[in-house]
Write an enzyme that holds these catalytic residues in place. Structure first.
Site, PDB file in Angstrom:
ATOM      1  N   GLY A   8       0.861  -0.992   0.030  1.00 20.49           N
ATOM      2  CA  GLY A   8      -0.124  -0.117  -0.002  1.00 20.49           C
ATOM      3  C   GLY A   8       0.830   1.119   0.096  1.00 20.49           C
ATOM      4  N   GLY A  10       0.305   4.538  -0.418  1.00 20.47           N
ATOM      5  CA  GLY A  10      -0.728   5.387   0.036  1.00 20.47           C
ATOM      6  C   GLY A  10       0.156   6.699   0.807  1.00 20.47           C
ATOM      7  CB  CYS A 272      -8.081   9.673   9.871  1.00 17.57           C
ATOM      8  SG  CYS A 272      -6.680   8.946   8.957  1.00 17.57           S
TER       9      CYS A 272
HETATM   10  C1  UDX Z   1      -5.100   4.134   4.287  1.00 16.75           C
HETATM   11  C2  UDX Z   1      -6.389   4.530   5.149  1.00 16.75           C
HETATM   12  O1  UDX Z   1      -7.374   5.304   4.744  1.00 16.75           O
HETATM   13  C3  UDX Z   1      -5.975   4.712   6.800  1.00 16.75           C
HETATM   14  O2  UDX Z   1      -7.306   4.507   7.568  1.00 16.75           O
HETATM   15  C4  UDX Z   1      -5.100   3.607   7.234  1.00 16.75           C
HETATM   16  O3  UDX Z   1      -4.866   4.204   8.526  1.00 16.75           O
HETATM   17  C5  UDX Z   1      -3.803   3.639   6.189  1.00 16.75           C
HETATM   18  O4  UDX Z   1      -4.361   3.069   4.941  1.00 16.75           O
HETATM   19  P1  UDX Z   1      -3.804   6.013   3.035  1.00 16.75           P
HETATM   20  O5  UDX Z   1      -2.472   5.584   3.184  1.00 16.75           O
HETATM   21  O6  UDX Z   1      -4.079   7.554   3.282  1.00 16.75           O
HETATM   22  O7  UDX Z   1      -4.416   5.302   4.333  1.00 16.75           O
HETATM   23  O8  UDX Z   1      -4.589   5.309   1.986  1.00 16.75           O
HETATM   24  P2  UDX Z   1      -4.462   5.273   0.587  1.00 16.75           P
HETATM   25  O9  UDX Z   1      -3.790   6.791   0.215  1.00 16.75           O
HETATM   26  O10 UDX Z   1      -5.833   5.134  -0.232  1.00 16.75           O
HETATM   27  O11 UDX Z   1      -3.316   4.074   0.176  1.00 16.75           O
HETATM   28  C6  UDX Z   1      -3.754   2.724   0.002  1.00 16.75           C
HETATM   29  C7  UDX Z   1      -2.840   1.961  -1.004  1.00 16.75           C
HETATM   30  O12 UDX Z   1      -3.291   0.617  -0.890  1.00 16.75           O
HETATM   31  C8  UDX Z   1      -3.186   2.639  -2.604  1.00 16.75           C
HETATM   32  O13 UDX Z   1      -2.299   3.123  -3.013  1.00 16.75           O
HETATM   33  C9  UDX Z   1      -3.879   1.295  -3.148  1.00 16.75           C
HETATM   34  O14 UDX Z   1      -3.892   1.079  -4.267  1.00 16.75           O
HETATM   35  C10 UDX Z   1      -3.147   0.108  -2.283  1.00 16.75           C
HETATM   36  N1  UDX Z   1      -3.779  -1.184  -2.214  1.00 16.75           N
HETATM   37  C11 UDX Z   1      -5.175  -1.116  -1.839  1.00 16.75           C
HETATM   38  C12 UDX Z   1      -3.100  -2.248  -2.675  1.00 16.75           C
HETATM   39  O15 UDX Z   1      -1.908  -2.285  -2.804  1.00 16.75           O
HETATM   40  N2  UDX Z   1      -3.844  -3.445  -2.411  1.00 16.75           N
HETATM   41  C13 UDX Z   1      -4.976  -3.397  -2.128  1.00 16.75           C
HETATM   42  O16 UDX Z   1      -5.452  -4.847  -2.083  1.00 16.75           O
HETATM   43  C14 UDX Z   1      -5.752  -2.429  -1.819  1.00 16.75           C
HETATM   44  C1  UDX Z   2      -5.538  13.352  11.811  1.00 15.62           C
HETATM   45  C2  UDX Z   2      -4.721  13.180  13.170  1.00 15.62           C
HETATM   46  O1  UDX Z   2      -4.143  14.495  13.531  1.00 15.62           O
HETATM   47  C3  UDX Z   2      -3.487  12.228  12.725  1.00 15.62           C
HETATM   48  O2  UDX Z   2      -2.843  11.820  14.118  1.00 15.62           O
HETATM   49  C4  UDX Z   2      -4.028  10.969  12.231  1.00 15.62           C
HETATM   50  O3  UDX Z   2      -2.841  10.095  11.964  1.00 15.62           O
HETATM   51  C5  UDX Z   2      -4.964  11.149  11.134  1.00 15.62           C
HETATM   52  O4  UDX Z   2      -5.861  12.114  11.379  1.00 15.62           O
HETATM   53  P1  UDX Z   2      -5.004  14.644   9.531  1.00 15.62           P
HETATM   54  O5  UDX Z   2      -6.407  14.232   9.209  1.00 15.62           O
HETATM   55  O6  UDX Z   2      -4.096  14.504   8.704  1.00 15.62           O
HETATM   56  O7  UDX Z   2      -4.684  14.101  10.801  1.00 15.62           O
HETATM   57  O8  UDX Z   2      -5.284  16.215   9.957  1.00 15.62           O
HETATM   58  P2  UDX Z   2      -5.418  17.218  11.351  1.00 15.62           P
HETATM   59  O9  UDX Z   2      -4.388  18.138  11.338  1.00 15.62           O
HETATM   60  O10 UDX Z   2      -5.591  16.371  12.623  1.00 15.62           O
HETATM   61  O11 UDX Z   2      -6.729  17.813  10.814  1.00 15.62           O
HETATM   62  C6  UDX Z   2      -8.096  17.118  10.648  1.00 15.62           C
HETATM   63  C7  UDX Z   2      -9.120  18.429  10.360  1.00 15.62           C
HETATM   64  O12 UDX Z   2      -9.447  19.173  11.517  1.00 15.62           O
HETATM   65  C8  UDX Z   2      -8.571  19.445   9.177  1.00 15.62           C
HETATM   66  O13 UDX Z   2      -9.751  19.598   8.519  1.00 15.62           O
HETATM   67  C9  UDX Z   2      -8.385  20.613  10.105  1.00 15.62           C
HETATM   68  O14 UDX Z   2      -8.324  21.752   9.276  1.00 15.62           O
HETATM   69  C10 UDX Z   2      -9.131  20.538  11.195  1.00 15.62           C
HETATM   70  N1  UDX Z   2      -8.883  21.168  12.333  1.00 15.62           N
HETATM   71  C11 UDX Z   2      -7.765  20.900  12.909  1.00 15.62           C
HETATM   72  C12 UDX Z   2      -9.748  22.029  13.022  1.00 15.62           C
HETATM   73  O15 UDX Z   2     -10.844  22.566  12.406  1.00 15.62           O
HETATM   74  N2  UDX Z   2      -9.473  22.791  14.200  1.00 15.62           N
HETATM   75  C13 UDX Z   2      -8.195  22.391  14.841  1.00 15.62           C
HETATM   76  O16 UDX Z   2      -7.953  23.258  15.817  1.00 15.62           O
HETATM   77  C14 UDX Z   2      -7.283  21.518  14.251  1.00 15.62           C
END
Ligand code: UDX
Ligand code: UDX
Length: 455
Positions: A8, A10, A272
């Protein structure tokens, strides 16, 4: 030397492995993905995701001890430690639709690991998963032929987007959940050795697998809850002439509460928060804990209320109609410094405005490509303009939905001149200088503060 594989490539897998490769030159790190275009992009100078500092980080190790490939089977055969970082979206169908995690990719990956393993492996859950997923994985991995031993660990990732490299370099903690057996302890120690290359020992925390899985959901639920709490108060501030920034500062100085994550906003987005809370809600319901489920569900409800309230405030201020009016939405990414738009509050805001027949124009420095995909079904009800000045020209209002630094540095006098009067700014991030904008001539509507209106 160990061979570390990540399945993965991602937002989570790519940056995490780039950091491990950089910090552990003695280990070989391979990242595989089924998406060939993504793998190609990781090998290029235009990475598939935008993160400050990531390009440099990847370049330093690329093809030295960091490799990207689509050959999942070979990757598995050669690996000692396998991180699984495939996506776990919210289910859109069947039982638990809209709440439960869709684990089909995870299960498929577990089966692939099993089918291709000829030596013992440590399998690390990097994706955020419902509590007790490790148990299901172990059963799949150990089904049938038992010549190979798999030790499953939970090692959730806490990085935030936009600060991924910084967070990975200097994490508050690294959590390694394992079983309290001898092989479980050994596996925890092996993974801890990897992180110990750069993370101080006292920040490497070992727990049970179940505590680790739950801690990840709990951390995101607590963070989101803080935002929903301050956002709920922002509605009250707007009615009472209290100022939400002052309230946040006053309560944040209480060391028990802490100052971070108290910025009122148009709402939280990101891949998330919502997903993990709904997951927690589903788990609670599954275990018959209806009150606990309802408690956490309210965090999501409050967020949707805040997004809608932002648009309702716009409509009310603009004489109860936005039909036919050009409205420039500034920022489509769910937060600054990322091109990611998953669950971005701008999506709901744009849809609501389009429903009201506003002529919506979206601008964003990094996220216009994703915005076009997210709003594809709205066709020409939405237009897209990379230049914020052009987006604002002829508009009745600006809606600030992402706190990009460049928006703070815009020439608002020039923008004001180009807009229809009265010109409105709705600052969904409280990131602009409201007094200054008011003096230029704008009617300014922040979140959780009394509007500065010329009317
Ligand atoms: C994902 C989830 O959203 C998050 O909740 C989790 O904690 C970590 O994995 P993220 O890395 O942001 O986070 O996801 P994404 O950017 O969609 O990447 C997942 C990757 O896995 C994609 O590139 C997809 O092509 C790949 N994948 C998916 C595989 O290689 N094999 C599969 O069977 C399915
Ligand atoms: C979050 C968690 O912070 C991280 O630890 C986890 O691994 C993945 O989810 P992320 O979603 O990348 O990370 O961004 P984050 O900075 O947490 O912001 C989430 C959302 O909350 C954004 O839309 C941000 O604009 C909003 N936010 C954040 C507020 O509206 N107010 C704040 O005070 C802080």
């Amino acid at each position: 030397m160990k061979t570390i594989l990540c399945i993965g490539a991602g937002y989570v897998g790519g940056p995490t492995m780039a950091m491990i490769a950089r910090k552990c030159p003695n280990h070989r790190v391979v990242v595989v993905d089924i998406d060939a275009a993504r793998i190609k992009a990781w090998q290029s100078d235009r990475l598939p995701i935008y993160e400050p500092g990531l390009q440099e980080l990847v370049q330093k190790s690329l093809n030295k001890n960091l490799f990207f490939s689509t050959d999942v089977a070979q990757g598995i055969r050669e690996a000692d430690i396998i991180f699984v970082s495939v996506n776990t979206p919210t289910k859109t169908f069947g039982q638990g639709a809209g709440r439960a995690a869709d684990l089909q990719y995870w299960e498929k990956t577990a089966r692939e690991i099993k089918a291709n393993s000829t030596s013992d492996k440590i399998v690390v859950e990097k994706s955020t998963l419902p509590v007790r997923t490790a148990e299901a994985m172990e059963r799949i991995l150990h089904s049938g032929n038992k010549t190979v031993h798999f030790e499953v660990l939970s090692n959730p990732e806490f990085l935030a987007e936009g600060t991924a490299v910084k967070d990975l370099e200097n994490p508050d903690r690294v959590l390694i959940g394992g079983h309290a057996t001898e092989s479980g302890r050994r596996a925890q120690a092996a993974l801890a050795e990897v992180y110990a290359h750069w993370v101080p020992q006292d920040r490497i925390l070992t727990t049970s697998v179940w505590s680790s899985e739950l801690s990840k959901l709990a951390a995101n639920a607590f963070l989101a809850q803080r935002i929903s709490s301050i956002n709920s108060l922002s509605a009250l501030c707007e009615r009472t002439e209290a100022d939400v920034t002052e309230v946040a500062r006053a309560i944040g100085m209480d060391a028990r509460i802490g100052a971070r994550f108290l910025n009122a906003s148009v709402g939280f987005g990101g891949s998330c928060f919502k997903k993990d809370i709904l997951n927690l809600v589903y788990l609670c319901q599954h275990y018959g804990l209806a009150e606990v489920a309802a408690y956490w569900e309210q965090v999501v409800t409050m967020n949707e209320y805040q997004e809608d309230r932002f648009v309702r405030n716009m409509i009310a201020a603009m004489f109860n109609t936005v039909a036919g009016k050009r409205i420039a939405v500034f920022g489509f990414a769910f937060k600054a410094d990322t091109g990611d738009t998953r669950e971005s509050p701008a999506i709901r805001v744009c849809r609501f405005l389009a429903d009201e027949r506003a002529a919506v124009v979206v601008t964003d420095p990094e996220a216009l490509g994703n915005a076009k995909k997210d709003l594809a079904d709205l066709g020409d009800k939405i237009s897209y303009e990379p230049d914020p000045y052009k987006a604002a020209a002829g508009a009745h209002a600006l809606a600030i939905t992402t706190d990009w630094d460049e928006y703070k540095a815009l020439d608002f006098r020039k923008i004001y001149t180009s807009m229809v009067k009265p010109a409105f700014i709705f600052d969904g991030r409280n990131c602009l200088n409201h007094q200054e904008l008011f003096e230029i001539g704008f009617s300014v509507h922040p979140i959780g503060k009394v509007p500065l209106s010329h009317l």
